[in-house]
Motif scaffolding. Sequence first.
Motif, PDB file in Angstrom:
ATOM      1  N   VAL A 234       0.861  -1.182   0.000  1.00 58.11           N
ATOM      2  CA  VAL A 234       0.000   0.000   0.000  1.00 58.11           C
ATOM      3  C   VAL A 234       0.893   1.226   0.000  1.00 58.11           C
ATOM      4  CG1 VAL A 234      -1.768   1.293   1.231  1.00 58.11           C
ATOM      5  CG2 VAL A 234      -1.818  -1.212   1.244  1.00 58.11           C
ATOM      6  N   PRO A 235       0.795   2.076  -0.998  1.00 54.27           N
ATOM      7  CA  PRO A 235       1.660   3.266  -1.049  1.00 54.27           C
ATOM      8  C   PRO A 235       1.426   4.176   0.153  1.00 54.27           C
ATOM      9  CG  PRO A 235       0.558   2.889  -3.162  1.00 54.27           C
ATOM     10  CD  PRO A 235      -0.082   1.979  -2.167  1.00 54.27           C
ATOM     11  N   ALA A 236       2.461   4.839   0.539  1.00 55.16           N
ATOM     12  CA  ALA A 236       2.353   5.779   1.663  1.00 55.16           C
ATOM     13  C   ALA A 236       1.423   6.923   1.302  1.00 55.16           C
ATOM     14  CB  ALA A 236       3.730   6.300   2.026  1.00 55.16           C
ATOM     15  N   SER A 237       0.617   7.342   2.258  1.00 52.13           N
ATOM     16  CA  SER A 237      -0.317   8.445   2.034  1.00 52.13           C
ATOM     17  C   SER A 237       0.408   9.776   2.166  1.00 52.13           C
ATOM     18  CB  SER A 237      -1.462   8.385   3.043  1.00 52.13           C
ATOM     19  OG  SER A 237      -2.161   7.160   2.937  1.00 52.13           O
ATOM     20  N   THR A 238      -0.072  10.758   1.405  1.00 48.75           N
ATOM     21  CA  THR A 238       0.483  12.106   1.492  1.00 48.75           C
ATOM     22  C   THR A 238      -0.187  12.841   2.641  1.00 48.75           C
ATOM     23  OG1 THR A 238       0.834  12.119  -0.903  1.00 48.75           O
ATOM     24  CG2 THR A 238       0.864  14.254   0.248  1.00 48.75           C
ATOM     25  N   PRO A 244      -6.633   8.093   3.526  1.00 49.37           N
ATOM     26  CA  PRO A 244      -5.485   7.170   3.551  1.00 49.37           C
ATOM     27  C   PRO A 244      -5.607   6.141   2.426  1.00 49.37           C
ATOM     28  CG  PRO A 244      -6.401   7.450   5.746  1.00 49.37           C
ATOM     29  CD  PRO A 244      -7.354   8.114   4.806  1.00 49.37           C
ATOM     30  N   ARG A 245      -4.522   5.806   1.796  1.00 50.05           N
ATOM     31  CA  ARG A 245      -4.537   4.850   0.697  1.00 50.05           C
ATOM     32  C   ARG A 245      -4.679   3.433   1.226  1.00 50.05           C
ATOM     33  NH1 ARG A 245       0.403   7.289  -3.055  1.00 50.05           N
ATOM     34  NH2 ARG A 245      -0.636   9.276  -3.560  1.00 50.05           N
ATOM     35  N   ARG A 246      -5.499   2.662   0.555  1.00 48.07           N
ATOM     36  CA  ARG A 246      -5.725   1.277   0.961  1.00 48.07           C
ATOM     37  C   ARG A 246      -5.515   0.284  -0.185  1.00 48.07           C
ATOM     38  NH1 ARG A 246      -9.814   4.148   3.694  1.00 48.07           N
ATOM     39  NH2 ARG A 246      -9.719   3.938   5.975  1.00 48.07           N
ATOM     40  N   ARG A 247      -5.546   0.765  -1.403  1.00 49.93           N
ATOM     41  CA  ARG A 247      -5.453  -0.139  -2.551  1.00 49.93           C
ATOM     42  C   ARG A 247      -4.019  -0.628  -2.734  1.00 49.93           C
ATOM     43  NH1 ARG A 247      -8.121   1.724  -8.074  1.00 49.93           N
ATOM     44  NH2 ARG A 247      -9.931   1.517  -6.686  1.00 49.93           N
ATOM     45  N   LEU A 248      -3.877  -1.929  -2.896  1.00 54.75           N
ATOM     46  CA  LEU A 248      -2.560  -2.532  -3.098  1.00 54.75           C
ATOM     47  C   LEU A 248      -2.054  -2.247  -4.513  1.00 54.75           C
ATOM     48  CD1 LEU A 248      -3.273  -5.980  -1.430  1.00 54.75           C
ATOM     49  CD2 LEU A 248      -1.619  -4.297  -0.588  1.00 54.75           C
ATOM     50  N   CYS A 249      -0.763  -2.128  -4.623  1.00 51.16           N
ATOM     51  CA  CYS A 249      -0.172  -1.965  -5.942  1.00 51.16           C
ATOM     52  C   CYS A 249       1.150  -2.729  -5.979  1.00 51.16           C
ATOM     53  CB  CYS A 249       0.040  -0.489  -6.280  1.00 51.16           C
ATOM     54  SG  CYS A 249       1.263   0.332  -5.240  1.00 51.16           S
TER      55      CYS A 249
END
Length: 455
Positions: A234-238, A244-249
Amino acid sequence: MSGRYDGFYDTYDGCFRSGNHNVSRQAKQYLSGLIQSPKRNMERMAEVVPDSDSQVLQNFLSYSGWSHRAVMNQVARDANDWVGGDEGSGLYIDETCFAKKGKHSVGVARQWNGRLGKTDNCQVGVFGALGKGKHVSLIDARLYLPTVWTNDPKRCAKAGIPHGERVHKTKPDLAMEIVEQARVNGVRFEWVGMDAVYGSSFRLLQDLDMKGETFVADVRKDRHIYLKDPAPYVPASTPGKGRPRRRLCSDQESVEVGKWVADQPDSAWSRTTLRDSERGPLTVDLLCARVWLWDKKSSTTKQWHLLCRREIGKPNTIKYSLSNAPADVSLSTLGRMQAQRFWVERAFQDAKSHMGMSHYQARKWLSWHRHMALVMMAQQFMLQERMINSETYPLLSCYDIQIMLCQTLPARKMDRQDIKAMMIERHRRRQAAIDSAKRRSGPAAEPKTPLDLSN
């Protein structure tokens, strides 16, 4: 052979007895009818099986108190005794379709009919078959219910579908039930073989892997794979910007199986002979690589084998399969496992041609499963006969066995009056069906003059 047939049936006799309830006689009549009758509906069975009656057979299939599950479980245990084993035995999952014109037969809907290669009105059954080499026998069956059925409680009730089954189960769901039931029955097999309908379900493959089951599952050429571990994160949120980011990449790019294979040089393929066949050695080109799978929904990734099989002389005819077999498994072993699933198609062909699998009068849930259980009994007997006689008659077929049984089993002897009575009864039922259809669509039908067969 008829003596072995009687002995075989005796091992199932208890499945049709419960307390004072005993339909063993009708069960044997139905089983004999599946083999002896050219058309396996109740009327035709009654015309060839001694002392049988079409109404009694219909009641046996639809209303009497016996368990199709008990029969299927016994077939599974018997098949295990003959072809089960940890080495060389596979449990093959596949489906077959039964074309239907009406809308009242349980599970019937417009859906893909693989046998016809188009969408059509049909029923679909998911089956399990146990096999080793060329010997294979069907051991389990589940009727697939489309959502047009499970979303219609009244329709389900009319078809006699149990309350616990009135929920939509995907075909991979039914496949998992078959695998689990086989293990409950003590069936021994080395791997599970499946086509792309089931191989496309990453969840099914994960579940099998988690339960310690080895599989070889076909996939379509547009299946995405990774050549390196996608390592989802999960990318770090700005800070201060948005949710907050939750989607996996992943930093890795996926590629379609077909495109990856097309880029491989000829030197990457290995020519391998898988087995002997009636037309000579079955030799193909094989390509295998370790690849990663990820569904982009969970943090779980899997590294499995991608096996590709190319027909010699047909470079565009390629079959793709995934397998979680051990990393050090040989290429030839994987190729043989993949090729073994061919025999389930032969099992369907034999069951439909020589055991009446698709010739049934069964509109309701219970009668459909009971018919399939009895077909499995007939097929198990034929498997045993072929194996018993394998050295003396290595080419013995189900058709050969059917012909011999038709000549040796007791057959109904009819005089002219019997033939006339059966004909009149058939005409009465046909006329009743015609009148019923006319009442539903318009004015009542005119009464018909009875057919005069006195001369």
